[in-house]
Design an enzyme around this catalytic site. Structure first.
Site, mmCIF file in Angstrom:
data_model
loop_
_atom_site.group_PDB
_atom_site.id
_atom_site.type_symbol
_atom_site.label_atom_id
_atom_site.label_comp_id
_atom_site.label_asym_id
_atom_site.label_seq_id
_atom_site.Cartn_x
_atom_site.Cartn_y
_atom_site.Cartn_z
ATOM 1 N N ARG A 245 -14.895 12.806 12.868
ATOM 2 C CA ARG A 245 -15.695 11.638 12.518
ATOM 3 C C ARG A 245 -16.407 10.996 13.699
ATOM 4 O O ARG A 245 -17.568 10.611 13.590
ATOM 5 C CB ARG A 245 -14.780 10.607 11.881
ATOM 6 C CG ARG A 245 -14.292 11.091 10.568
ATOM 7 C CD ARG A 245 -13.296 10.168 9.944
ATOM 8 N NE ARG A 245 -12.994 10.682 8.621
ATOM 9 C CZ ARG A 245 -12.098 10.163 7.811
ATOM 10 N NH1 ARG A 245 -11.391 9.122 8.200
ATOM 11 N NH2 ARG A 245 -11.906 10.677 6.623
ATOM 12 N N SER B 227 -16.985 9.651 0.618
ATOM 13 C CA SER B 227 -15.875 10.425 1.184
ATOM 14 C C SER B 227 -16.315 11.571 2.094
ATOM 15 O O SER B 227 -17.305 12.250 1.847
ATOM 16 C CB SER B 227 -15.047 11.010 0.054
ATOM 17 O OG SER B 227 -14.169 11.982 0.572
ATOM 18 N N GLY C 156 0.861 -1.177 0.000
ATOM 19 C CA GLY C 156 0.000 0.000 0.000
ATOM 20 C C GLY C 156 0.899 1.228 0.000
ATOM 21 O O GLY C 156 2.091 1.145 -0.318
ATOM 22 N N ARG D 217 -8.732 9.355 14.148
ATOM 23 C CA ARG D 217 -7.902 9.913 13.086
ATOM 24 C C ARG D 217 -8.674 10.988 12.337
ATOM 25 O O ARG D 217 -9.860 10.838 12.063
ATOM 26 C CB ARG D 217 -7.495 8.815 12.105
ATOM 27 C CG ARG D 217 -6.749 9.341 10.903
ATOM 28 C CD ARG D 217 -6.251 8.235 9.996
ATOM 29 N NE ARG D 217 -7.297 7.521 9.305
ATOM 30 C CZ ARG D 217 -7.932 7.968 8.214
ATOM 31 N NH1 ARG D 217 -7.655 9.152 7.715
ATOM 32 N NH2 ARG D 217 -8.861 7.230 7.636
HETATM 33 C C1 LIG Z 1 -12.815 3.487 1.456
HETATM 34 C C2 LIG Z 1 -11.689 4.174 2.151
HETATM 35 C C3 LIG Z 1 -11.391 5.497 1.875
HETATM 36 C C4 LIG Z 1 -10.327 6.133 2.498
HETATM 37 N N1 LIG Z 1 -10.082 7.446 2.208
HETATM 38 C C5 LIG Z 1 -9.031 8.065 2.794
HETATM 39 C C6 LIG Z 1 -8.707 9.412 2.466
HETATM 40 O O1 LIG Z 1 -9.377 10.052 1.653
HETATM 41 N N2 LIG Z 1 -7.647 9.976 3.067
HETATM 42 C C7 LIG Z 1 -6.871 9.297 3.953
HETATM 43 O O2 LIG Z 1 -5.906 9.854 4.434
HETATM 44 N N3 LIG Z 1 -7.148 8.011 4.271
HETATM 45 C C8 LIG Z 1 -8.209 7.381 3.715
HETATM 46 N N4 LIG Z 1 -8.478 6.082 4.055
HETATM 47 C C9 LIG Z 1 -7.566 5.342 4.916
HETATM 48 C C10 LIG Z 1 -6.346 4.924 4.126
HETATM 49 O O3 LIG Z 1 -6.719 4.579 2.812
HETATM 50 C C11 LIG Z 1 -5.619 3.725 4.706
HETATM 51 O O4 LIG Z 1 -5.470 3.876 6.074
HETATM 52 C C12 LIG Z 1 -4.241 3.601 4.096
HETATM 53 O O5 LIG Z 1 -4.332 3.614 2.695
HETATM 54 C C13 LIG Z 1 -3.543 2.348 4.564
HETATM 55 O O6 LIG Z 1 -2.333 2.202 3.839
HETATM 56 P P1 LIG Z 1 -1.298 1.095 4.224
HETATM 57 O O7 LIG Z 1 -0.166 1.243 3.277
HETATM 58 O O8 LIG Z 1 -0.999 1.150 5.654
HETATM 59 O O9 LIG Z 1 -2.045 -0.307 3.989
HETATM 60 P P2 LIG Z 1 -2.880 -0.906 2.762
HETATM 61 O O10 LIG Z 1 -3.008 0.025 1.639
HETATM 62 O O11 LIG Z 1 -4.105 -1.485 3.366
HETATM 63 O O12 LIG Z 1 -1.974 -2.066 2.223
HETATM 64 C C14 LIG Z 1 -1.817 -3.280 2.885
HETATM 65 C C15 LIG Z 1 -0.881 -4.123 2.078
HETATM 66 O O13 LIG Z 1 -0.498 -5.229 2.847
HETATM 67 C C16 LIG Z 1 -0.635 -6.411 2.119
HETATM 68 N N5 LIG Z 1 -0.860 -7.469 3.096
HETATM 69 C C17 LIG Z 1 -1.690 -7.474 4.160
HETATM 70 N N6 LIG Z 1 -1.558 -8.612 4.856
HETATM 71 C C18 LIG Z 1 -0.619 -9.336 4.218
HETATM 72 C C19 LIG Z 1 -0.035 -10.597 4.451
HETATM 73 N N7 LIG Z 1 -0.354 -11.335 5.488
HETATM 74 N N8 LIG Z 1 0.900 -11.039 3.567
HETATM 75 C C20 LIG Z 1 1.265 -10.290 2.485
HETATM 76 N N9 LIG Z 1 0.754 -9.087 2.250
HETATM 77 C C21 LIG Z 1 -0.175 -8.617 3.105
HETATM 78 C C22 LIG Z 1 -1.714 -6.156 1.132
HETATM 79 O O14 LIG Z 1 -1.554 -6.989 0.015
HETATM 80 C C23 LIG Z 1 -1.451 -4.688 0.788
HETATM 81 O O15 LIG Z 1 -0.477 -4.627 -0.214
HETATM 82 C C24 LIG Z 1 -9.548 5.440 3.431
HETATM 83 C C25 LIG Z 1 -9.840 4.114 3.719
HETATM 84 C C26 LIG Z 1 -10.923 3.488 3.120
HETATM 85 C C27 LIG Z 1 -11.276 2.115 3.539
#
Ligand SMILES: Cc1cc2nc3c(=O)[nH]c(=O)nc-3n(C[C@H](O)[C@H](O)[C@H](O)COP(=O)(O)OP(=O)(O)OC[C@H]3O[C@@H](n4cnc5c(N)ncnc54)[C@H](O)[C@@H]3O)c2cc1C
Ligand code: SF4
Ligand code: FES
Lengths: 250, 666
Positions: free
Chosen positions: B337, B284, B42, B463
């Site tokens: 929120r 959103s 991500g 958050r």
């Molecule tokens: C619908 C929605 C809208 C949002 N809008 C906003 C916004 O407008 N602004 C904002 O700031 N935040 C927003 N958020 C929150 C934000 O998107 C997330 O908190 C953030 O993108 C998380 O990023 P990350 O890199 O931590 O994890 P993620 O993007 O969730 O990535 C997780 C990664 O881990 C991998 N993974 C997980 N478990 C395993 C495993 N066991 N083995 C191998 N790979 C694994 C997955 O494949 C993925 O690649 C939103 C969230 C949602 C649900």
């Protein structure tokens, strides 16, 4: 609603595969297509049968993971809609629905409806980036204004979700719409211009290596693209490619 | 056990820069001999993997989707915050810091949050340089919007697809490193366990999801960037595959889990429509810039609407209760929120809900359409425009801002939101809790890091909108690449990690045994049926409002459900080929443990703060009652055989720069 599903079953990449018929009952028109598939799978599991494998994740039309070829069209009958955003109200009680995977030599089937789209990643790896380090030591974000018109066009091209419907829709399995979307995004922005020629050459080259077919301008890709990536991008890529080939011939 | 957050000394504004300049470096020749595993692609994982590879480390990156570009970050809609002050509205690093601390209800660490605010501006520069197409104004400069809990416009966006554009930017940086051979990418791979040897993280056990093969990957550092665990509630706005397993495995191997009960319930989601529902869709928060939230003033009208006898558009202004504007005049529809969600629940519980289930409120754009239409008409020099013309022009402006969200609503609900107000209801969205990390983003297990939503670090008990994207990229681009080096400086003589060691053997054997137990358990119930049951317990008893009695019940129920799961779950298919049901079974098994810990955490936190609302601790007007005297700490849980026996360790929070105040948005 009661429906009849004809679903492609293929037990792994080496299996020949076949169509199987499943009746489904009491489907709520407000369900999404994938929720309908969930219901069918729950049933199959309870009968001790193998559920149908399919790819999906966000179920919001943005991750590009879902990929079903429904009644002869990628992502089904609605325009600008991914499989996960397709709702059962688009069908009628008593309908027979044929569900197949994306069909292209470059997208081998993994199981049932799930295919391997790693070729798309490899095309991006070939040149789908701006060569800038991630240190943050760059100029201020507002140092180079970008005309709104270009910014908007670049954005529209950048909304491609990488689903592969364009390939599935094309009788030649061409990936031109997908590749041109990325090429266009960068070609339209000052940050991407610098490497534009090299980028288009490398990406097109990789596209050919992956075994995607040629573009014969049927426009099926644009019609089936769930986010409406426009054919304009293919035209732009052709121009970019031509100018890149000319300059390399110099 | 004592936890040291390793916060550098010095004044708030100097901590990061002085820490960064004193961090030890690893020479380029040594970096080539050091392996780093990054789990997750991500925003946090892609940016970290790309940056570490660019610095010269050998990186292996993992994701369970078929491409790194499909990580759940792709779905983020509204925007990303940064203290750029481009709008000249008085924004600053300090203000972003302050808003985040206050928004988090004073349950986060000052030093971490300040650093986040400090690096935020650079994120935007970086993304623009990568070709991320942010929204721009007619002058070609970057545009901003506002999000809840703040009074400035500091949110950068790309229509309703900000997460997609930022992730594709990070994915492009990752691709650049993959093409150079600096990152080896493992798609469709799931991390099944972390290997801890001699007290340090030494690699992972992964499963190839297409072939079922179990693999060992040694590394000198392991970065978990695996996202949040909101799917413990079954229904949430998270993607179907989002899970808490990686974090939970780390926890079982010794990493502390911090504030597990801090979950964010997002106020604006599309309400559930039936039992078959598989996930909920977010609308959103940016919509609250222009949308006004209301329910009927009169219960009779609400009833008539529920029965389909009255349309919302027929109800005149004076019969509508814009309850957020009424209760919180200073922030109105833009309260944080947690406040907005509770207020919606309160109205619906009182009988003012507007859909068949009584669990929905309106989000109405008619005033915005009219306002924009008038401005637009003025700008176009149309004198005395007709009402129709105003609406036509206004709808165009609204479409340019939120077009794709309106389309999505229409597709799901089959109702045109330009003509009739949207119906919304709160839904689980984000988890502030996560793996405990110190200032360097390292867990208490040396060599194991947690980035992005997977850690607990920056958002306290709530958050603010558009801050998760900021945190993910800050962690991955600008923090971890430095801090990981400090640890790795001691690893240059270690040599390649031996994956034939006892620790790897044992970890792999555990993984195989568990998979065998799942696939061979000849039960009768599907994985989803257990997941749904867990979700219901969590939502009813550990959701928007919690109380001691309910939490205790929930713990007993979850434990029983977990036992039932291992006795009666039915996992079809084989373990040596693509089998999504098996993948899901493993994740749900972990949720069945994590859920119980969340309840235990909620039970022991005898106060209300942010997203954690304990019914016993509220004012007469129903506002949250925080208890700074007794609860200004991070609850860190150490695994002990089973979730209910976890041991609580407290990290006391000290506030040297902000004064603890009752949060007021009135
Ligand atoms: C619908 C929605 C809208 C949002 N809008 C906003 C916004 O407008 N602004 C904002 O700031 N935040 C927003 N958020 C929150 C934000 O998107 C997330 O908190 C953030 O993108 C998380 O990023 P990350 O890199 O931590 O994890 P993620 O993007 O969730 O990535 C997780 C990664 O881990 C991998 N993974 C997980 N478990 C395993 C495993 N066991 N083995 C191998 N790979 C694994 C997955 O494949 C993925 O690649 C939103 C969230 C949602 C649900
Ligand atoms: S161009 Fe359209 S159809 Fe093709 S991959 Fe992109 S989004 Fe899918
Ligand atoms: S599941 Fe993500 S686009 Fe359909």
């Amino acid at each position: 609603m009661n429906l009849t599903l004809k679903v492609w079953r293929q037990n792994g990449p080496d299996d020949k595969g076949h169509m199987e018929i499943y009746p489904v009952k009491d489907i709520n028109p407000d369900m999404s297509f994938l929720e309908m598939m969930d219901v069918l799978n729950e049933e199959l599991i309870s009968e001790g049968k193998d559920p149908i494998a399919f790819d999906h994740d966000c179920r919001e039309g943005i991750c590009g993971m879902c990929s079903m070829f429904i009644n002869g069209e990628p992502h089904g009958p609605e325009r600008r809609t991914t499989t996960c955003q397709l709702h059962m109200r688009s069908f009628k009680d008593g309908d027979t629905i044929v569900v197949e995977p994306w069909r292209s030599a470059a997208f081998p089937v993994i199981k049932d409806l799930a295919v391997d789209r790693a070729a798309f990643d490899r095309i991006q790896q070939a040149g789908g980036y701006v060569s800038v380090n991630t240190s943050g030591n760059t100029i201020d974000a507002n140092a180079i204004p970008v005309p709104k018109q270009n910014a908007d066009k670049a954005f529209n091209a950048a909304t491609c979700i990488g689903c592969g419907a364009c390939v599935a829709a094309c009788k030649n399995s061409s990936a031109m719409l997908f590749v041109s979307a990325k090429v266009s995004q960068y070609a339209l922005l000052p940050q991407g211009k610098v490497e534009a020629k090299e980028r288009v050459r490398k990406m097109v080259n990789q596209m050919d290596l992956e075994g995607f077919g040629n573009c014969t301008n049927t426009g099926a890709c644009e019609a089936e693209c769930p986010v409406g990536i426009s054919l304009e991008n293919i035209a732009r890529m052709n121009r970019e490619y031509l100018s890149a080939s000319l300059s390399s011939a110099e | 056990m004592k936890l040291d957050a390793n916060i550098p000394s010095g004044s708030l504004g100097q901590k990061w820069s002085s820490h960064k300049s004193s961090i030890r470096l690893v020479s380029p020749a040594n970096k080539r001999n050091i392996d780093v595993v990054v789990v997750g692609t991500g925003l946090a994982g892609s940016s970290a993997a790309a940056s570490l590879a660019e610095m010269g480390y050998n990186v292996k990156a993992f994701c369970f989707q078929d491409s790194p570009r499909r990580a759940h970050s792709i779905a983020a809609q509204g925007g990303i915050n940064a203290a750029k002050n481009y709008q000249n509205d008085g924004d600053s690093v300090y203000r972003l810091f302050y808003d985040t601390i206050k928004g988090g209800d004073y349950r986060s660490r000052e030093a971490n949050v300040y650093r986040l605010a400090e690096v935020s501006a650079n994120i935007i520069d970086q993304c623009v340089a990568q070709g991320v197409p942010f929204a721009r104004d007619y002058g070609g400069l970057l545009d901003n919007r506002s999000f809840g809990g703040v009074q400035v416009s500091r949110t950068f966006y790309a229509k309703g697809q900000t997460g997609q554009q930022l992730l594709l930017g990070a994915y492009s940086a990752l691709n650049r490193q993959i093409s150079k051979g600096n990152v080896k990418m493992y798609n469709r791979h799931e991390m099944m366990d972390v290997v801890v040897e001699g007290g340090k993280a030494r690699g992972i056990i992964a499963r190839n999801l297409t072939t079922g093969e179990i693999e060992r990957h040694g590394a000198h550092a392991v970065l978990l960037c695996t996202g949040g665990y909101g799917n413990v509630f079954f229904l949430s706005t998270n993607a179907m595959g989002s899970n808490g397993s990686a974090a939970w495995k780390a926890h079982r191997r010794g990493a502390m889990f911090a504030n597990p009960c801090f979950t964010q319930i997002h106020p604006t989601c599309i309400p559930q429509s039936g039992e078959y529902q598989s996930k909920l869709t977010l609308m959103s928060e940016s919509l609250r810039n222009d949308g006004r939230i209301w329910v009927p003033k009169d219960k009779k009208d609400a009833e008539a609407i529920r029965e389909g006898k009255l349309k919302p558009t027929d109800l005149p202004e004076e019969k509508r209760d814009y309850y957020l504007e009424r209760r919180y005049p200073a922030f109105g529809n833009l309260v944080p929120r947690d406040v907005a969600s509770r207020a919606a629940k309160e109205r619906c519980d009182e009988g003012f809900g507007v859909n068949a289930t009584g669990q929905a409120v309106y989000l109405d754009f008619s005033s915005a359409i009219e306002r924009y239409g008038k401005t637009e008409a003025n700008q176009l020099g149309i004198t005395n425009p007709s009402k129709e013309k105003i609406i036509e022009l206004g709808e165009k402006v609204v479409a340019s801002k939120y077009g794709n969200l309106f389309e999505m609503y229409d597709k799901i609900k089959d109702v045109n939101p330009y003509k009739s107000p949207m119906m919304i209801y709160p839904a689980v969205h984000y988890t502030m809790g996560g793996l405990w990390v110190d200032y360097n983003l390292m867990t208490n297990v040396p060599g194991m890091y947690a980035l992005g939503e997977a850690n607990f670090s920056d958002h306290g008990a709530n958050r603010l909108g558009a801050s998760a994207l900021m945190q993910g990229l800050a962690d991955g681009y600008f923090v971890a690449p430095y801090t990981v080096g400090d640890y790795l400086a001691d690893e240059i003589r270690t040599g390649a990690i031996d994956t034939n060691s006892e620790a790897f053997e044992k970890a792999e054997a555990d993984v195989v045994e568990r998979i065998d137990n799942l696939i061979n358990s000849n039960g009768t119930r599907s994985v989803d049926s257990f997941h749904r049951a867990l979700g219901k317990i969590m939502w009813d008893k550990c959701g928007m409002a919690r109380n001691a009695e309910g939490l205790k019940e929930a713990m007993t129920e979850i434990k029983a459900l977990r036992e039932e799961f291992w006795k009666d779950v039915k996992v079809p298919g084989r373990k040596d080929m693509y089998n999504p049901e098996l993948d899901k079974a493993g994740r749900v098994a972990d949720f069945l443990e994590l859920g119980e810990l969340m309840c235990l955490d909620a039970l022991t936190r005898e106060e209300s703060c942010g997203g954690h609302f304990r019914e016993e601790y509220q004012t007469e007007e129903g506002e949250a009652m925080r208890d700074d005297e007794n609860f200004a700490f991070v609850s860190c849980w150490k695994y002990n055989d089973e979730p209910s026996k976890a041991e609580l360790v407290k990290e006391e929070l000290t506030f040297e720069n902000v004064e603890l105040k009752t949060r007021s948005y009135k």
